[in-house]
Design a protein around this motif. Structure first.
Motif, PDB file in Angstrom:
ATOM      1  N   THR A 151       0.847  -1.193   0.000  1.00  0.00           N
ATOM      2  CA  THR A 151       0.000   0.000   0.000  1.00  0.00           C
ATOM      3  C   THR A 151       0.880   1.239   0.000  1.00  0.00           C
ATOM      4  O   THR A 151       1.975   1.248   0.580  1.00  0.00           O
ATOM      5  CB  THR A 151      -0.915   0.033   1.238  1.00  0.00           C
ATOM      6  OG1 THR A 151      -0.112  -0.045   2.411  1.00  0.00           O
ATOM      7  CG2 THR A 151      -1.914  -1.103   1.217  1.00  0.00           C
ATOM      8  N   LYS A 163       0.953   5.403   0.795  1.00  0.00           N
ATOM      9  CA  LYS A 163       0.284   6.510   1.452  1.00  0.00           C
ATOM     10  C   LYS A 163       0.090   7.651   0.460  1.00  0.00           C
ATOM     11  O   LYS A 163       0.960   7.930  -0.362  1.00  0.00           O
ATOM     12  CB  LYS A 163       1.106   6.990   2.644  1.00  0.00           C
ATOM     13  CG  LYS A 163       1.231   5.928   3.748  1.00  0.00           C
ATOM     14  CD  LYS A 163       2.018   6.449   4.933  1.00  0.00           C
ATOM     15  CE  LYS A 163       2.114   5.391   6.026  1.00  0.00           C
ATOM     16  NZ  LYS A 163       2.873   5.864   7.202  1.00  0.00           N
ATOM     17  N   THR A 189       2.708  10.662  -1.008  1.00  0.00           N
ATOM     18  CA  THR A 189       4.051  10.332  -0.497  1.00  0.00           C
ATOM     19  C   THR A 189       4.732   9.402  -1.489  1.00  0.00           C
ATOM     20  O   THR A 189       4.112   8.914  -2.450  1.00  0.00           O
ATOM     21  CB  THR A 189       3.992   9.635   0.876  1.00  0.00           C
ATOM     22  OG1 THR A 189       3.437   8.320   0.729  1.00  0.00           O
ATOM     23  CG2 THR A 189       3.155  10.425   1.876  1.00  0.00           C
TER      24      THR A 189
END
Length: 392
Positions: A68, A70, A73
């Protein structure tokens, strides 16, 4: 299952100007989304399997990898599930290392050139201390919540589908008469049917005393003296109630005779420890006189006429003129005549007896007697012109 995690940092080539730095950062963020798919792919999984010598398929490993990113970012979190905490750590670290190599290969335009982007393992995996699957606390909480929800739902559904009598209003609406008494269930009465009212002060005894009072005040000027006790179906407590209503009346200094009018399944002789071969049917058929058939009991002022031998035609015998005369004779000798009869929906005996009585006491058992059964029982009494019936 144990879970080990690593974190990857993605960067791209950029110039010295602010615009170049911004552009490079945007490219890194765009690549992150694609890299998460590569991390969960079978190609990287197979390279990891080959490196560690694992005995599993690339598909199996890829299904236990989750990557995953963020938002906004250039960080990617990689999580690996495995039954072994040590192997989970090893797979996570090896997978991340192989991904660094894979990105270097993919982002290098030609041999010897600098790659357009690179990945750095910012945080390596450690051995997880506790499993993440199953989530015991969460599962127990969900189980309790689900169980409570299902339980409430089933209770509501059962209540909606339940067609038994459970309150005074329902009984009075079905029968068209008032409730004369309510007696709590006492399982001890199955072994010892008779209550010793001289020494008994239980809730059951008090309820029967109240029932006795209500019966005496049903007609102030002309109270019922010949009372048939019956029910819709078997096992609703009619015989036990008949015995104890008779005993309660005897306690009030009345001379009471208890008659077993259930010639098909007589119970009074067994409950009271009396001789059952000579009784009601014997007198009706002329085999004995009433005086010979009546039996004294251990209880003061209570006499019993048992059922006698079972005749081939109980309904005809109970509806005969002889039966009518016999009940009138008992009326003249005793203050009260309590007749325990057969269930109304099983046979017509109780309906036949009711025509020679002053009233009928119908037993209805809480949570067992069905509404339609009670309604049909009352209808069968009204059909033969029986006197007012009262439920209990």
């Amino acid at each position: 299952m144990y879970q080990a995690s690593t974190r990857l940092f993605v960067s791209t080539k950029s110039g010295a100007s602010a615009a170049d730095l911004y552009q490079g950062n945007r490219l890194s963020q765009d690549r992150v989304l694609s890299y998460t798919q590569l991390l969960m792919g079978e190609t990287l999984a197979q390279r990891t399997i080959d490196k560690l010598g694992l005995h599993m398929s690339a598909k199996t490993l890829s299904e236990n990898v989750k990557a995953t990113a963020k938002a906004d970012t250039v960080l990617i979190d990689v999580k690996v599930l495995d039954r072994s905490p040590i192997r989970a750590r090893d797979i996570a670290n090896a997978l991340s290392d192989e991904f660094v190599v894979l990105v270097s290969e993919l982002e290098t335009p030609k041999p010897g050139a600098q790659p357009d982007a690179r990945v750095v393992v910012e945080q390596r995996a450690s051995i997880p201390e506790s499993p993440v699957v199953p989530k015991t606390t969460r599962n127990i909480g969900l189980g309790i919540a689900f169980g409570a929800l299902v339980g409430v739902g089933l209770a509501v559904l059962r209540d909606q589908l339940d067609n038994t009598v459970k309150d005074r209003k329902t009984i009075e609406e079905l029968t068209g008469v008032g409730l004369v008494g309510s007696v709590p269930l006492d399982k001890e009465r199955r072994k010892h049917a008779a209550i010793s009212f001289e020494t008994e002060n239980s809730s059951t005894a008090e309820a029967l005393r109240k029932l006795r009072t209500n019966l005496q005040f049903l007609g102030v000027d002309n109270p019922p003296r010949v009372i048939v006790v019956t029910s819709s179906t078997p096992a609703e407590g009619k015989s036990t109630t008949a015995i104890n209503v008779a005993l309660a009346l005897a306690e009030a200094d009345h001379n009471v005779v208890l008659v077993d009018g259930d010639m098909r399944r007589p119970a009074l002789a067994k409950y009271l420890g009396l001789v059952g071969q000579v009784g009601f049917s014997t007198v009706l058929s002329g085999g004995a006189t009433l005086a010979e058939a009546l039996q004294e009991t251990q209880f003061p002022r209570l006499t019993v006429l048992t059922a006698g031998t079972t005749p081939p035609n109980p309904s005809e015998l109970l509806g005969s003129l002889t039966a009518h005369k016999l009940l009138n004779e008992l009326r003249s000798q005793f203050d009260y005549v309590i007749v325990d009869s057969s269930p109304l929906l099983a046979v017509t005996d109780a309906a036949v007896l009711s025509t020679n009585s002053d009233g009928v006491l119908i037993m209805a058992r809480f949570g067992q007697t069905k509404r339609d059964q009670l309604a049909h029982a009352v209808a069968s009494l009204k059909a033969v012109g029986a006197p007012s019936s009262v439920p209990c």
